[in-house]
Write a protein that holds these residues in place. Sequence first.
Motif, PDB file in Angstrom:
ATOM      1  N   MET A 166     -27.600  -8.518  47.209  1.00 47.20           N
ATOM      2  CA  MET A 166     -26.190  -8.139  47.172  1.00 47.20           C
ATOM      3  C   MET A 166     -25.440  -8.604  45.929  1.00 47.20           C
ATOM      4  O   MET A 166     -24.222  -8.416  45.833  1.00 47.20           O
ATOM      5  N   HIS A 167     -26.167  -9.180  44.948  1.00 51.08           N
ATOM      6  CA  HIS A 167     -25.453  -9.596  43.729  1.00 51.08           C
ATOM      7  C   HIS A 167     -26.439  -9.912  42.604  1.00 51.08           C
ATOM      8  O   HIS A 167     -26.813 -11.069  42.389  1.00 51.08           O
ATOM      9  N   GLU A 168     -26.872  -8.879  41.887  1.00 50.79           N
ATOM     10  CA  GLU A 168     -27.721  -9.054  40.692  1.00 50.79           C
ATOM     11  C   GLU A 168     -27.161  -8.133  39.609  1.00 50.79           C
ATOM     12  O   GLU A 168     -26.523  -7.126  39.906  1.00 50.79           O
ATOM     13  N   HIS A 169     -27.449  -8.484  38.349  1.00 47.61           N
ATOM     14  CA  HIS A 169     -26.889  -7.697  37.242  1.00 47.61           C
ATOM     15  C   HIS A 169     -27.969  -7.162  36.302  1.00 47.61           C
ATOM     16  O   HIS A 169     -28.782  -7.936  35.793  1.00 47.61           O
ATOM     17  N   LEU A 170     -27.941  -5.862  36.065  1.00 45.25           N
ATOM     18  CA  LEU A 170     -28.831  -5.312  35.038  1.00 45.25           C
ATOM     19  C   LEU A 170     -28.389  -5.787  33.662  1.00 45.25           C
ATOM     20  O   LEU A 170     -29.214  -6.188  32.857  1.00 45.25           O
ATOM     21  N   ILE A 203     -15.609  -2.685  45.314  1.00 48.41           N
ATOM     22  CA  ILE A 203     -14.629  -3.220  44.365  1.00 48.41           C
ATOM     23  C   ILE A 203     -14.922  -4.696  44.134  1.00 48.41           C
ATOM     24  O   ILE A 203     -15.096  -5.455  45.095  1.00 48.41           O
ATOM     25  N   LYS A 204     -14.958  -5.088  42.862  1.00 49.41           N
ATOM     26  CA  LYS A 204     -15.220  -6.491  42.514  1.00 49.41           C
ATOM     27  C   LYS A 204     -13.952  -7.133  41.981  1.00 49.41           C
ATOM     28  O   LYS A 204     -13.264  -6.563  41.137  1.00 49.41           O
ATOM     29  N   VAL A 205     -13.653  -8.329  42.467  1.00 52.42           N
ATOM     30  CA  VAL A 205     -12.536  -9.111  41.944  1.00 52.42           C
ATOM     31  C   VAL A 205     -13.019 -10.538  41.722  1.00 52.42           C
ATOM     32  O   VAL A 205     -14.100 -10.914  42.201  1.00 52.42           O
ATOM     33  N   GLY A 236     -17.866 -14.126  47.338  1.00 48.03           N
ATOM     34  CA  GLY A 236     -19.067 -14.375  46.543  1.00 48.03           C
ATOM     35  C   GLY A 236     -19.161 -15.802  46.025  1.00 48.03           C
ATOM     36  O   GLY A 236     -18.157 -16.499  45.902  1.00 48.03           O
ATOM     37  N   HIS A 237     -20.394 -16.198  45.734  1.00 44.02           N
ATOM     38  CA  HIS A 237     -20.706 -17.528  45.193  1.00 44.02           C
ATOM     39  C   HIS A 237     -20.196 -18.641  46.110  1.00 44.02           C
ATOM     40  O   HIS A 237     -19.847 -19.731  45.641  1.00 44.02           O
ATOM     41  N   SER A 238     -20.167 -18.355  47.402  1.00 44.68           N
ATOM     42  CA  SER A 238     -19.778 -19.399  48.365  1.00 44.68           C
ATOM     43  C   SER A 238     -20.800 -20.533  48.387  1.00 44.68           C
ATOM     44  O   SER A 238     -20.498 -21.621  48.888  1.00 44.68           O
ATOM     45  N   HIS A 259     -29.091 -13.727  43.874  1.00 42.27           N
ATOM     46  CA  HIS A 259     -29.357 -14.728  42.835  1.00 42.27           C
ATOM     47  C   HIS A 259     -28.385 -14.683  41.654  1.00 42.27           C
ATOM     48  O   HIS A 259     -28.388 -15.576  40.826  1.00 42.27           O
ATOM     49  N   ASP A 260     -27.610 -13.611  41.534  1.00 42.51           N
ATOM     50  CA  ASP A 260     -26.713 -13.437  40.380  1.00 42.51           C
ATOM     51  C   ASP A 260     -27.496 -13.468  39.062  1.00 42.51           C
ATOM     52  O   ASP A 260     -27.008 -13.989  38.058  1.00 42.51           O
ATOM     53  N   THR A 261     -28.721 -12.933  39.086  1.00 38.94           N
ATOM     54  CA  THR A 261     -29.486 -12.878  37.833  1.00 38.94           C
ATOM     55  C   THR A 261     -28.862 -11.856  36.892  1.00 38.94           C
ATOM     56  O   THR A 261     -28.203 -10.908  37.318  1.00 38.94           O
TER      57      THR A 261
HETATM   58 ZN   LIG Z   1     -22.308 -11.968  39.095  1.00 38.76          ZN
END
Ligand SMILES: [Zn+2]
Length: 327
Positions: free
Chosen positions: A22-26, A144-146, A205-207, A262-264
């Motif tokens: 639910m949270h990775e970045h290309l 939507i991301k904030v 996120g990032h809790s 992982h927020d990679t």
């Molecule tokens: Zn991120």
Amino acid sequence: MAGEVQGVCGKIGLADLGRTLMHEHLLIGYPGWEADTVRLGQSRAEMVKVCVDKVEELKAGGIDSMLDPCPADLGRDVELIAEVAQKTGFQIICATGLYKEEEGGTAYWKFRSNFGPQVEAMAELFVHELTEGIGETGICAGIIKVGTGHGAITDYEKVVLEAAARASLETGAPITTHTDQGKLGDEQQEILTSHGVAPHRIIIGHSCGTDDHDYHMKIAGRGSYLGFDRFGLDIVFPDDSRIASLAKVVQAGAAAQVVVSHDTVWCWRGQPLPDPAGMAAVAANWHPLHFVRNVAPRLREAGVSAEQIEMMTVENPRRFFAGDALP
Ligand SMILES: [Zn+2]
């Protein structure tokens, strides 16, 4: 099991969402990267290859879908995301929204705010990207991301949160957030819900940036999802504490309100980072299969059941996007 979510290659049936990160970045580019014209870094073809290879690894590792919650002002390139999704047949959801004040593309909005409030213009942008498409691409965002920085939520960030709430109510799209140091998520939740967003349409996120159990249970108790979404980022907060506090949240009965990732970041826009080898050494586990391979077994040892792990990776993302009530 009805429902769909907007992916970069069209609607994804939620029954087919499967195991979802639910949270990775290309790719990410901090605002200003485009001004570094002598060192633009990797070519587009190189970035596509890096991302295709990573997605193939994910597929082989049993992952079916992922959310790249890159906001509009962080070097987002939805055509690249769509190209990678198409080449690999992998399900990827992208985002609209704006990042926290400190590191986002804020100058544009701050300048314009000299001439009047920007909340409507921001909401219009988010709605357009969710329903008509991003720029001329025809690719629509699905969420939507904030974000907020540390210390306190700034006036700018409050405007972005309100715009996100308006766009969410108008389109039905859910919201995912960035928090710093595992703080202010409860305030984000308060602001978004005070503008009418249902708590179960929000991921804080990032809790996992804190082991403050009361903070976790306050957010869960008010009905939102907790992103334990930085596994492997020991340099930010130790995985041992992440795993222990997630086990505690599960034992407290909130397994249905946790999503994992992982927020990679697979590619950084702009000049290459100075020391990729050093980076790899300090972030050896910062890999999008780290949860499945290494964290899940440790959660089992900490008393979390296989069913609860399955719930966090499959059922919770599906229910979140469906907008279904919490069980
Ligand atoms: Zn991120």
